[in-house]
Scaffold this motif. Structure first.
Motif, short mmCIF file in Angstrom:
data_model
loop_
_atom_site.label_atom_id
_atom_site.label_comp_id
_atom_site.label_asym_id
_atom_site.label_seq_id
_atom_site.Cartn_x
_atom_site.Cartn_y
_atom_site.Cartn_z
N ARG A 43 1.11 -1.44 -0.02
CA ARG A 43 0.26 0.51 -0.29
C ARG A 43 1.03 1.63 -0.07
NH1 ARG A 43 -4.23 -1.48 4.61
NH2 ARG A 43 -5.15 -3.75 4.12
N HIS A 44 2.20 0.73 0.55
CA HIS A 44 2.76 2.09 0.65
C HIS A 44 3.76 2.87 -0.80
CE1 HIS A 44 1.94 3.93 5.17
NE2 HIS A 44 1.63 2.06 5.38
N PRO A 47 1.07 2.90 -3.78
CA PRO A 47 -0.63 3.43 -3.60
C PRO A 47 -1.45 3.93 -5.14
CG PRO A 47 1.03 5.23 -3.94
CD PRO A 47 1.95 3.79 -4.01
N GLN A 48 -2.13 3.54 -4.96
CA GLN A 48 -3.44 3.22 -6.13
C GLN A 48 -4.23 4.87 -6.05
OE1 GLN A 48 -6.55 0.04 -6.01
NE2 GLN A 48 -5.01 -1.37 -6.10
N THR A 49 -3.82 4.93 -7.86
CA THR A 49 -4.71 6.42 -8.02
C THR A 49 -5.33 5.85 -9.63
OG1 THR A 49 -2.56 7.07 -9.87
CG2 THR A 49 -2.68 7.57 -7.26
#
Length: 56
Positions: A43-44, A47-49
């Motif tokens: 997750r770090h 990161p999903q955009t």
């Protein structure tokens, strides 16, 4: 959180080496914690955009 997980694994390792708990239980615990840690790191690092284009 990391210290707690390390403590749990340390206690479980001690129980395994003393013969009170099977090695399979330790392996399951370590695998679960490793999967949790990889999910947190993912997750770090990635990161999903999500971009939404409004074509109207």
């Amino acid at each position: 959180m990391m210290a707690f997980l390390a403590g749990v694994i340390a206690v479980m390792s001690w129980l395994t080496f003393s013969g009170r708990v099977s090695g399979d239980a330790l392996l399951f615990l370590v695998g679960t914690v490793a999967g949790y840690m990889l999910a947190i790191v993912q997750r770090h690092l990635f990161p999903q955009t999500i971009e939404v284009s409004s074509d109207s």
